[in-house]
Design a protein around this motif. Structure first.
Motif, mmCIF file in Angstrom:
data_model
loop_
_atom_site.group_PDB
_atom_site.id
_atom_site.type_symbol
_atom_site.label_atom_id
_atom_site.label_comp_id
_atom_site.label_asym_id
_atom_site.label_seq_id
_atom_site.Cartn_x
_atom_site.Cartn_y
_atom_site.Cartn_z
ATOM 1 N N GLN A 1 -5.582 13.031 -5.573
ATOM 2 C CA GLN A 1 -4.298 12.655 -4.959
ATOM 3 C C GLN A 1 -4.469 11.992 -3.592
ATOM 4 O OE1 GLN A 1 -5.305 16.892 -4.882
ATOM 5 N NE2 GLN A 1 -5.126 15.329 -3.394
ATOM 6 N N VAL A 2 -5.632 12.120 -2.990
ATOM 7 C CA VAL A 2 -5.946 11.451 -1.741
ATOM 8 C C VAL A 2 -7.109 10.501 -1.976
ATOM 9 C CG1 VAL A 2 -6.744 11.709 0.632
ATOM 10 C CG2 VAL A 2 -5.098 13.329 -0.316
ATOM 11 N N ALA A 24 -6.949 6.310 4.628
ATOM 12 C CA ALA A 24 -6.617 7.404 3.729
ATOM 13 C C ALA A 24 -5.182 7.255 3.251
ATOM 14 C CB ALA A 24 -6.804 8.748 4.419
ATOM 15 N N SER A 25 -4.971 7.489 1.968
ATOM 16 C CA SER A 25 -3.635 7.403 1.401
ATOM 17 C C SER A 25 -3.435 8.514 0.385
ATOM 18 C CB SER A 25 -3.399 6.042 0.748
ATOM 19 O OG SER A 25 -4.299 5.827 -0.328
ATOM 20 N N GLY A 26 -2.177 8.802 0.079
ATOM 21 C CA GLY A 26 -1.849 9.840 -0.875
ATOM 22 C C GLY A 26 -1.008 10.925 -0.246
ATOM 23 N N SER A 27 -1.117 12.117 -0.809
ATOM 24 C CA SER A 27 -0.337 13.252 -0.338
ATOM 25 C C SER A 27 -1.030 13.886 0.865
ATOM 26 C CB SER A 27 -0.159 14.274 -1.465
ATOM 27 O OG SER A 27 0.643 15.359 -1.049
ATOM 28 N N ILE A 28 -0.699 13.382 2.041
ATOM 29 C CA ILE A 28 -1.352 13.808 3.280
ATOM 30 C C ILE A 28 -0.338 14.389 4.239
ATOM 31 C CG2 ILE A 28 -2.687 13.075 5.278
ATOM 32 C CD1 ILE A 28 -3.773 10.786 3.519
ATOM 33 N N PHE A 29 -0.584 15.618 4.654
ATOM 34 C CA PHE A 29 0.212 16.204 5.715
ATOM 35 C C PHE A 29 -0.403 15.862 7.069
ATOM 36 C CE2 PHE A 29 1.183 19.731 8.635
ATOM 37 C CZ PHE A 29 2.561 19.638 8.657
ATOM 38 N N VAL A 99 -8.759 16.743 4.958
ATOM 39 C CA VAL A 99 -7.340 16.435 4.766
ATOM 40 C C VAL A 99 -6.544 17.695 4.473
ATOM 41 C CG1 VAL A 99 -5.661 15.136 3.401
ATOM 42 C CG2 VAL A 99 -7.892 14.135 3.917
ATOM 43 N N ILE A 100 -5.415 17.828 5.138
ATOM 44 C CA ILE A 100 -4.455 18.888 4.848
ATOM 45 C C ILE A 100 -3.331 18.276 4.029
ATOM 46 C CG2 ILE A 100 -2.969 20.682 5.774
ATOM 47 C CD1 ILE A 100 -5.929 20.997 6.467
ATOM 48 N N THR A 101 -3.203 18.720 2.782
ATOM 49 C CA THR A 101 -2.125 18.266 1.914
ATOM 50 C C THR A 101 -1.003 19.289 1.924
ATOM 51 O OG1 THR A 101 -2.920 19.321 -0.114
ATOM 52 C CG2 THR A 101 -3.878 17.193 0.462
ATOM 53 N N GLY A 102 -0.022 19.086 1.073
ATOM 54 C CA GLY A 102 1.038 20.075 0.938
ATOM 55 C C GLY A 102 0.579 21.345 0.260
#
Length: 119
Positions: A1-2, A24-29, A99-102
């Protein structure tokens, strides 16, 4: 997802410069540490430079004073400005991001970009 997408690699002459980018792209907090690693043929992958969310930096002794790492948090992008390149800098350079995602914290790698320093 990232996904980490690198650009800027190529062939340069000794003493020349290159600027690498890692987006970086995607679901990133948020992204904590971003870093650049490199791996030359027959050698272990080594840390080149790293930068934290608070912009604290670390450099390998071999590149200190020649390379500069930076980041643009609004673009989720890290950069590596490489000056005074020499043949020993020839390697595949990899972007890394904590990376911190949801959901959780993950470590991601880019696909790598070739840097060749030669006359």
């Amino acid at each position: 997802q990232v996904q980490l997408v690198e650009s800027g690699g190529g062939l340069v002459q000794p003493g020349g410069s290159l600027r690498l980018s890692c987006a970086a792209s995607g679901s990133i907090f948020s992204i904590n540490t971003m870093g650049w690693y490199r791996q030359a043929p027959g050698k272990q992958r080594e840390l080149v430079a790293a930068i934290t969310l608070g912009a604290r930096t670390h450099y390998a002794d071999s590149v200190k004073g020649r390379f500069t790492i930076s980041r643009d948090n609004a673009k989720n992008t890290a950069y590596l400005q490489m000056n005074s390149l020499n043949p020993e800098d020839t390697a595949v350079y990899y972007c890394n991001a904590d990376v911190i995602t949801g959901v959780a914290r993950y470590n991601y790698w880019g696909q790598g970009t070739q840097v060749t320093v030669s006359s």
